[in-house]
Each structure stands twice: as C-alpha cells, then as structure tokens.
Design a protein around this motif. Structure first.
Motif, mmCIF file in Angstrom:
data_model
loop_
_atom_site.group_PDB
_atom_site.id
_atom_site.type_symbol
_atom_site.label_atom_id
_atom_site.label_comp_id
_atom_site.label_asym_id
_atom_site.label_seq_id
_atom_site.Cartn_x
_atom_site.Cartn_y
_atom_site.Cartn_z
ATOM 1 N N VAL A 63 0.832 -1.200 0.000
ATOM 2 C CA VAL A 63 0.000 0.000 0.000
ATOM 3 C C VAL A 63 0.865 1.247 0.000
ATOM 4 O O VAL A 63 0.671 2.151 -0.807
ATOM 5 N N GLN A 64 1.833 1.315 0.893
ATOM 6 C CA GLN A 64 2.613 2.527 1.088
ATOM 7 C C GLN A 64 3.798 2.563 0.134
ATOM 8 O O GLN A 64 4.825 1.932 0.377
ATOM 9 N N MET A 65 3.620 3.312 -0.959
ATOM 10 C CA MET A 65 4.689 3.518 -1.937
ATOM 11 C C MET A 65 4.647 4.972 -2.375
ATOM 12 O O MET A 65 3.570 5.575 -2.410
ATOM 13 N N PRO A 66 5.802 5.540 -2.726
ATOM 14 C CA PRO A 66 5.804 6.932 -3.180
ATOM 15 C C PRO A 66 5.166 7.073 -4.571
ATOM 16 O O PRO A 66 5.046 6.103 -5.320
ATOM 17 N N LEU A 67 4.740 8.261 -4.867
ATOM 18 C CA LEU A 67 4.139 8.655 -6.147
ATOM 19 C C LEU A 67 2.754 8.066 -6.376
ATOM 20 O O LEU A 67 1.799 8.789 -6.540
ATOM 21 N N MET A 68 2.637 6.748 -6.415
ATOM 22 C CA MET A 68 1.330 6.110 -6.575
ATOM 23 C C MET A 68 1.240 4.978 -5.563
ATOM 24 O O MET A 68 1.996 4.010 -5.640
ATOM 25 N N ASP A 69 0.319 5.104 -4.619
ATOM 26 C CA ASP A 69 0.212 4.060 -3.603
ATOM 27 C C ASP A 69 -0.482 2.821 -4.171
ATOM 28 O O ASP A 69 -0.963 2.809 -5.307
ATOM 29 N N GLY A 70 -0.523 1.776 -3.385
ATOM 30 C CA GLY A 70 -1.113 0.521 -3.827
ATOM 31 C C GLY A 70 -2.596 0.628 -4.125
ATOM 32 O O GLY A 70 -3.106 -0.033 -5.030
ATOM 33 N N TYR A 71 -3.302 1.466 -3.377
ATOM 34 C CA TYR A 71 -4.729 1.627 -3.628
ATOM 35 C C TYR A 71 -4.971 2.198 -5.026
ATOM 36 O O TYR A 71 -5.822 1.719 -5.770
ATOM 37 N N GLU A 72 -4.212 3.230 -5.381
ATOM 38 C CA GLU A 72 -4.373 3.831 -6.707
ATOM 39 C C GLU A 72 -3.934 2.863 -7.802
ATOM 40 O O GLU A 72 -4.554 2.796 -8.863
ATOM 41 N N THR A 73 -2.885 2.114 -7.547
ATOM 42 C CA THR A 73 -2.445 1.111 -8.517
ATOM 43 C C THR A 73 -3.564 0.108 -8.772
ATOM 44 O O THR A 73 -3.869 -0.230 -9.921
ATOM 45 N N CYS A 74 -4.202 -0.360 -7.711
ATOM 46 C CA CYS A 74 -5.300 -1.311 -7.852
ATOM 47 C C CYS A 74 -6.473 -0.683 -8.599
ATOM 48 O O CYS A 74 -7.067 -1.322 -9.477
ATOM 49 N N ARG A 75 -6.802 0.562 -8.276
ATOM 50 C CA ARG A 75 -7.886 1.252 -8.997
ATOM 51 C C ARG A 75 -7.610 1.251 -10.499
ATOM 52 O O ARG A 75 -8.495 0.969 -11.298
ATOM 53 N N ALA A 93 2.012 -3.293 5.869
ATOM 54 C CA ALA A 93 2.088 -3.124 7.320
ATOM 55 C C ALA A 93 0.840 -2.425 7.857
ATOM 56 O O ALA A 93 0.587 -2.430 9.054
ATOM 57 N N ARG A 94 0.037 -1.849 6.971
ATOM 58 C CA ARG A 94 -1.194 -1.174 7.393
ATOM 59 C C ARG A 94 -2.222 -2.227 7.771
ATOM 60 O O ARG A 94 -2.462 -3.150 7.009
ATOM 61 N N LYS A 95 -2.819 -2.064 8.939
ATOM 62 C CA LYS A 95 -3.687 -3.134 9.425
ATOM 63 C C LYS A 95 -4.969 -2.653 10.077
ATOM 64 O O LYS A 95 -5.712 -3.448 10.644
ATOM 65 N N GLU A 96 -5.269 -1.380 10.001
ATOM 66 C CA GLU A 96 -6.497 -0.860 10.587
ATOM 67 C C GLU A 96 -7.704 -1.298 9.749
ATOM 68 O O GLU A 96 -7.583 -1.563 8.553
ATOM 69 N N VAL A 97 -8.851 -1.356 10.370
ATOM 70 C CA VAL A 97 -10.078 -1.763 9.682
ATOM 71 C C VAL A 97 -10.308 -0.887 8.448
ATOM 72 O O VAL A 97 -10.688 -1.378 7.383
ATOM 73 N N GLU A 98 -10.063 0.392 8.574
ATOM 74 C CA GLU A 98 -10.260 1.310 7.446
ATOM 75 C C GLU A 98 -9.320 0.976 6.279
ATOM 76 O O GLU A 98 -9.699 1.118 5.117
ATOM 77 N N VAL A 100 -8.273 -2.028 5.461
ATOM 78 C CA VAL A 100 -8.854 -3.210 4.821
ATOM 79 C C VAL A 100 -10.067 -2.806 3.987
ATOM 80 O O VAL A 100 -10.214 -3.224 2.833
ATOM 81 N N ARG A 101 -10.925 -1.966 4.538
ATOM 82 C CA ARG A 101 -12.110 -1.499 3.801
ATOM 83 C C ARG A 101 -11.708 -0.793 2.511
ATOM 84 O O ARG A 101 -12.326 -1.008 1.469
ATOM 85 N N ILE A 104 -10.495 -3.304 -0.147
ATOM 86 C CA ILE A 104 -11.603 -4.020 -0.780
ATOM 87 C C ILE A 104 -12.377 -3.074 -1.711
ATOM 88 O O ILE A 104 -12.754 -3.440 -2.819
ATOM 89 N N ALA A 105 -12.578 -1.834 -1.255
ATOM 90 C CA ALA A 105 -13.340 -0.865 -2.041
ATOM 91 C C ALA A 105 -12.676 -0.543 -3.382
ATOM 92 O O ALA A 105 -13.371 -0.297 -4.366
ATOM 93 N N VAL A 106 -11.350 -0.569 -3.436
ATOM 94 C CA VAL A 106 -10.662 -0.253 -4.690
ATOM 95 C C VAL A 106 -10.494 -1.472 -5.589
ATOM 96 O O VAL A 106 -9.963 -1.365 -6.685
ATOM 97 N N GLY A 107 -10.954 -2.644 -5.116
ATOM 98 C CA GLY A 107 -10.913 -3.832 -5.956
ATOM 99 C C GLY A 107 -9.983 -4.930 -5.498
ATOM 100 O O GLY A 107 -9.783 -5.914 -6.204
ATOM 101 N N GLY A 108 -9.409 -4.788 -4.308
ATOM 102 C CA GLY A 108 -8.546 -5.839 -3.779
ATOM 103 C C GLY A 108 -9.341 -7.067 -3.381
ATOM 104 O O GLY A 108 -10.527 -6.984 -3.071
#
Length: 137
Positions: A63-75, A93-98, A100-101, A104-108
């Motif tokens: 998830v945590q990457m510079p320039l384009m994070d994993g969420y945007e990559t998945c989108r 390493a991100r593990k909060e409920v938000e 995870v949500r 999933i919302a971006v297509g994971g």
C-alpha cells in the motif's frame, strides 16, 4: 521463466510490488522455493507496465509507496478490462479496519499484514493462483 513463457500463461506467476528491494527479494525467495514464478516491481507505475508482459495469476501489492500508492495502482488495474480478473492481495504493514475497507473498495481481493508468516503467505498465494486457474476453466 521468460517473459514470453509468462505471457503465454505458463506456470503460476506472481507479480510482487513493493518499493523496498529487501521485501521483493524476500518474496522472490519464499515463492520461488515453493514452485511459483516471481516477478518484482518497485512502484505502481512499474506494476502497470509489467503486468501485461508477465501475465500474473496474482498481484501482491504494497500500500505505502511513493508517487502512486497501492490503492491507486489497484484502482487503475481494475479500470483495464484485461486485468480485472487478476486477484490482488494487498501485502502491507497497514492493518487498521479502514485500511482493509479501502483495499476491498478499490478492488482488492485479500489483505495480508506484514510481518507475515511465510507458510501462511504461500497458502494464500496458492489459493489465489489456483482460484484463477479454476475460474478461467
């Protein structure tokens, strides 16, 4: 395995995306020792470029990457019809409920928290790569 073999769908190909080279090397070591073919990318943009050439059965995406994070990559992957069916497992390493949500919302399809147990990681990778094979049949 060559890019040509991967593109032809031979082998259980996994594409791992992480901006930390040591994480890519660890994933490669673990997965290749279990018979998977692994390709690593160090950014979301590299992932988007490489996915077409290696035809992965699973993408492990930090998830945590510079320039384009994993969420945007998945989108972006989900906007391309040819890539919509490739399972994406966030490996982060991100593990909060938000977190995870959002994943999933971006297509994971899955969310694996670092540090991870290598045996459990291999089991999850085996599940998703087998599922793709079964879904395509």
């Amino acid at each position: 395995m060559s890019f040509a073999d991967a593109a032809a769908g031979r082998g259980k190909v996994v594409l791992g995306v992480d901006d930390q080279p040591e994480n890519i090397m660890m994933l490669e070591s673990i997965l290749e020792s279990q018979g998977f073919t692994f390709f690593g990318a160090s950014s979301g943009m590299e992932c988007l470029s490489l996915v077409q050439r290696v035809n992965p059965r699973l993408i492990l995406l930090d998830v945590q990457m510079p320039l384009m994070d994993g969420y945007e990559t998945c989108r972006r992957l989900r906007r391309i019809p040819e890539y919509r069916s490739i399972p994406v497992a966030f490996l982060t390493a991100r593990k909060e409920v938000e977190d995870v949500r959002t994943g999933i919302a971006v297509g994971g399809n899955d969310f694996i928290v670092k540090p991870f147990d290598p045996v459990k990681l291999v089991n999850r990778v085996a599940h998703w790569t087998s599922r793709r094979v079964n879904a395509a049949a």
